[in-house]
Motif scaffolding. Sequence first.
Motif, short mmCIF file in Angstrom:
data_model
loop_
_atom_site.label_atom_id
_atom_site.label_comp_id
_atom_site.label_asym_id
_atom_site.label_seq_id
_atom_site.Cartn_x
_atom_site.Cartn_y
_atom_site.Cartn_z
N VAL A 58 0.85 -1.21 0.00
CA VAL A 58 0.00 0.00 0.00
C VAL A 58 0.87 1.24 0.00
O VAL A 58 0.69 2.17 -0.80
CB VAL A 58 -0.95 0.00 1.22
CG1 VAL A 58 -1.68 1.33 1.33
CG2 VAL A 58 -1.93 -1.14 1.13
N THR A 59 1.86 1.24 0.87
CA THR A 59 2.76 2.40 0.99
C THR A 59 3.47 2.66 -0.33
O THR A 59 3.53 3.80 -0.81
CB THR A 59 3.81 2.14 2.09
OG1 THR A 59 3.14 1.57 3.22
CG2 THR A 59 4.51 3.41 2.48
N VAL A 60 3.99 1.59 -0.92
CA VAL A 60 4.72 1.74 -2.19
C VAL A 60 3.78 2.27 -3.27
O VAL A 60 4.11 3.23 -3.97
CB VAL A 60 5.33 0.38 -2.63
CG1 VAL A 60 5.92 0.49 -4.03
CG2 VAL A 60 6.40 -0.05 -1.64
N VAL A 61 2.59 1.63 -3.36
CA VAL A 61 1.67 2.01 -4.44
C VAL A 61 1.23 3.47 -4.30
O VAL A 61 1.17 4.21 -5.28
CB VAL A 61 0.44 1.08 -4.47
CG1 VAL A 61 -0.62 1.61 -5.42
CG2 VAL A 61 0.86 -0.31 -4.91
N PHE A 338 -8.94 -9.73 1.95
CA PHE A 338 -8.36 -9.52 3.29
C PHE A 338 -8.74 -10.59 4.30
O PHE A 338 -8.26 -10.60 5.42
CB PHE A 338 -8.77 -8.15 3.88
CG PHE A 338 -8.58 -7.02 2.93
CD1 PHE A 338 -7.31 -6.61 2.55
CD2 PHE A 338 -9.67 -6.38 2.38
CE1 PHE A 338 -7.13 -5.57 1.65
CE2 PHE A 338 -9.50 -5.34 1.49
CZ PHE A 338 -8.23 -4.93 1.11
N PHE A 339 -9.67 -11.47 3.94
CA PHE A 339 -10.24 -12.38 4.93
C PHE A 339 -9.84 -13.83 4.66
O PHE A 339 -9.53 -14.58 5.57
CB PHE A 339 -11.77 -12.25 4.92
CG PHE A 339 -12.43 -12.72 6.18
CD1 PHE A 339 -12.46 -11.91 7.31
CD2 PHE A 339 -13.02 -13.97 6.24
CE1 PHE A 339 -13.07 -12.34 8.47
CE2 PHE A 339 -13.63 -14.42 7.41
CZ PHE A 339 -13.65 -13.60 8.52
N SER A 340 -9.86 -14.21 3.38
CA SER A 340 -9.45 -15.56 3.02
C SER A 340 -7.94 -15.67 3.11
O SER A 340 -7.22 -14.70 2.84
CB SER A 340 -9.87 -15.88 1.59
OG SER A 340 -11.27 -15.97 1.50
N THR A 348 -3.16 -8.45 -4.25
CA THR A 348 -4.00 -7.78 -5.24
C THR A 348 -4.92 -6.77 -4.56
O THR A 348 -5.05 -5.62 -5.00
CB THR A 348 -4.87 -8.81 -5.99
OG1 THR A 348 -4.04 -9.89 -6.39
CG2 THR A 348 -5.52 -8.19 -7.19
N SER A 349 -5.55 -7.21 -3.46
CA SER A 349 -6.46 -6.31 -2.75
C SER A 349 -5.71 -5.11 -2.20
O SER A 349 -6.21 -3.98 -2.23
CB SER A 349 -7.14 -7.06 -1.61
OG SER A 349 -7.77 -8.21 -2.10
N MET A 350 -4.51 -5.37 -1.68
CA MET A 350 -3.72 -4.28 -1.10
C MET A 350 -3.26 -3.31 -2.18
O MET A 350 -3.20 -2.10 -1.94
CB MET A 350 -2.52 -4.85 -0.33
CG MET A 350 -2.90 -5.45 1.01
SD MET A 350 -3.64 -4.25 2.15
CE MET A 350 -3.50 -5.14 3.70
#
Lengths: 366, 641
Positions: A58-61, A338-340, A348-350
């Motif tokens: 997240v930080t990088v993106v 985030f759950f599975s 991908t979600s992040m």
Amino acid sequence: MIDRRLLTNIDWMLIGFVVAISLLGIMNIYSATTTYKIVGAPYYLKQFNWFLFGMVVVTVVCSVDYHFLEDFSYWLYGFLIVLLVAVLVVGRRSMGATRWLSLGFFTIQPSELMKIVIIATFAKYFAGRQTVNGLSIREVLFPLGILAVPAVLIMKQPDLGTAVLVILIALSIAICVGLKWSTVVTFAVVTIPAVWLGWTKVLRPYQKDRILDFFNPERSRLGSGYHIIQSKIAVGSGGVFGKGFVKGTQSQLRFLPEQHTDFAFSVFAEEWGFIGCLVLIILYLSLVLWGLNIARRCNDRFGSLLAVGVTAMLFWHTVINMGMVIGLFPVVGVPLPFFSYGGTSMITSMVGIGILQNISMRRFMF
Amino acid sequence: MTEQRFVREITESKRRILILSFVVAGIFFLLLLRLWHLQILSVDDYRNMSENNRLRFVPVAASRGAILDRNGTVLVSNQPSFSLAVVPQEVTNRDELLDRLAKLLGLDRAEVNERWEKGKGRARYYPIILASNISRDQVEIVEENHLRLQGVEIEMKPVREYVSGVLAAHLLGYIGEISEEELSAKGFENFNPGDYLGKNGIERSWEMELHGTDGGRQLEVDARGRVLRTISESYPTVGNSVVLTIDANLQKEAEKAFGDQAGAVVAMDVNTGEVLAFVSKPGFDPALFSGKMPADTWKEYLEDKRHPLENKALTGQYPPGSTFKIITALAGLEDGKIDEKTTVNCGGSYKLGNSIFNCWKRHGHGVTNLKKALRESCDVYFYQLGERLGVDRIAAMAKRFMLGAPMGIGLAHEKGGMIPTAEWKLKRFAQRWFHGETLSVAIGQGYVLMTPIQLASMIATVANEGTVYRPFLVKRIIDADGKPLKEFKPESMGTTGISADKFRLVKQGLFAVVNEPGGTGGAARLYDVHVAGKTGSSQVVKLRDSKQATPYQYRDHALFVAFAPYEKPEIAVAVVVEHGEHGGSAAGPIAGRILRAWFDGKKPAKKESAGLKKNGDEGDAAESPAPPVRDQSGNGDNSDD
């Protein structure tokens, strides 16, 4: 690279929802895997590591201005199409499907990356075109082509779940841009025979089975219909307050299939009941609404569509997964973000969250 | 212009996103509705399903009670039987394992393989039986090689053991798996598919006592069916044991005396109705019915002309033949048609209307009184008596002996025989009664039918001079520790109301049958005990002439009824030898051997049985005032002869 002003604009709400869901997920994975034979680190710990790594992603993106994507989206699209073809040619087989591509030191799943790239490509395409009364049929033909190529390649792997998701994400962006009624009608007229063709020619027997089982779970109690029945039993037997942490009989005695990945929500529903589900669904709803809010606040058309696309990706994952677990949709291998358990889904979600954060942070910069 | 359009587009897009937000919220709301439906409205259903998933109930069958004879000899008990079972999911190399088993235990490799194949469709982790009824040696071999036989288990279950083999097979019955019809029938609510229960005989009639209470274990299993723990357990309660009135030695002797012939024996205590022997021949092996019946044995049973599967003592209905003359004689005495002095001149036949009724003795018996008529079984005497009485008076006497209806011995399907009346014939055939038919009835032919139980009861009633005891087979019920739970007392079904002196006249005739020159029953004579009896031959079909050529199934039945000792009767016996032709020569010796065995068997244990008798007598005294009279009459008879 990171502007100090950007730091003051960090979207803590967005981060908060993601952290809350992820931690519930890790806790749930702990319960779902207590009876597993563990080799190496336990699943919940690995998931926690993926979560931490995801925060780095997240930080990088968000440190790179999302307009970078606008400049390079077509290139990325082309590159991924090449990878998807490569997967079909030299990919690694696993569980009857070829989805992975080994790059020597690590393996990637190009179809997963395609979800992000199709968002960027569509966002870029529509951002450059001006429509007021919605898209006409002629205007959707080209984007349809852009979509069709990866969708078919992914279906070939075969990975029906991801293909459907890619299509749904693209469709969501198109809806947000606006469609003429004539477009919708024509689309329907063309799709229905196409679906029939797909059923008879394209779908693999196991995929057909899954769809048939969905409509009639009794069809094969011990086949794939078994998964749906067992999952419904798990969810339903949870009741209002649930059976308690690590006390779900369906999960602890392993009546559930893939209970730490695709059916993780089933475990959660059994152990935490309706109250727990209510909390989790409110968290997801908040996350999705917050994503749409980011899209609405963004005054940059590309950014707005990009946010809509990413939100749509999270939304569809969530709805399809939960719908499957509670017997509303057929069993398609779609994880709950985030759950599975699983690194790919988490990353991908992040990446998606990174993009949303990126857009949210820069809304005043424009 | 473009700027304006751009702004319009932006606002339009934002409006659309807002709408999408509501759509999204709506869809999440639908998910919640669905969860509401599953977790709140249908929670009970799903809770049940999850419990059913996780819990397995494994029934543990109760050990069946034993069946004992009156002296405590075990006739039926349980024996552990071992089976070789395998859980396929735990086997890594099937062929290797089967090879090893076949070699170690000397099993047929092909058969073991076939059993595996047959069992494959079952639930996972459900053991397949590879070989049943394996020996203890084989069990030991399996246990020694346990480590090399992964997935192999030894299963133990009790199997019914008929200690004396075919002895009293019809009486004891056999057990079998519960049938579909039984499962849905009333009274079987507590049974489950796969349960074993009595199918026949005592095993059937006393099922509720013998069965015991099944227990069970509630187990928690995982999705693969593996047992994780026992949640609750209820222990089975062993069934109660049934103590029969049967004397195993007497039964054995009776069966031995019968040899290869077909027929039935019922022996009973004349003062209580306790059945001492209950034989139907030929017998069968009840163990075969409880286990796997070889197809050819089954076929053999079905095709045997002597009908080994039929319980002839219970369901066989025979014309009583001359044994019925006892009833005709008593009817005549009671009605005043004859006394001991009444004589008839037998010329070998009797003419009624246009028909001629032959005496069995072609040349006739000459001048014949009641005693001689009984002793030599003169038909003409009874033809004339029958004619004077009419069928209904004979039937009325038979009814006083409770004939013509099942006696209620306590086994299912007991037959009632047949005592015809004029009214019955009118109803049955819409035809009036002919006098000629009365003559047939008077000598126990025609429509008259009696079961061996009734024959025994009839002679017992004559012996005790008037009390009809209900024949019964079970003396008491005891629990597994031998503690008596229920005791069955003799039950009087009624009395004949005939005075002792009339009985005495008939009994004198019966004594003469066995003990006097010219008597037809000399074959039943014993050297130390006075036996009284009556022979009978009952026609199966009417062809009396070329006797040598009569095929088996057309030959006459041979009957003999007897009691002893004459002076103070204890035991009555009725013997029917199917197609044995002559009561005196075929049935008489069997009756003699049975009585011999009874009195021999009593000698060493005289004290004990005397005690028992005394109890019996007390029971009699409560029901009828007869005993003292009977004793006197016994002495009187003795001095007479």
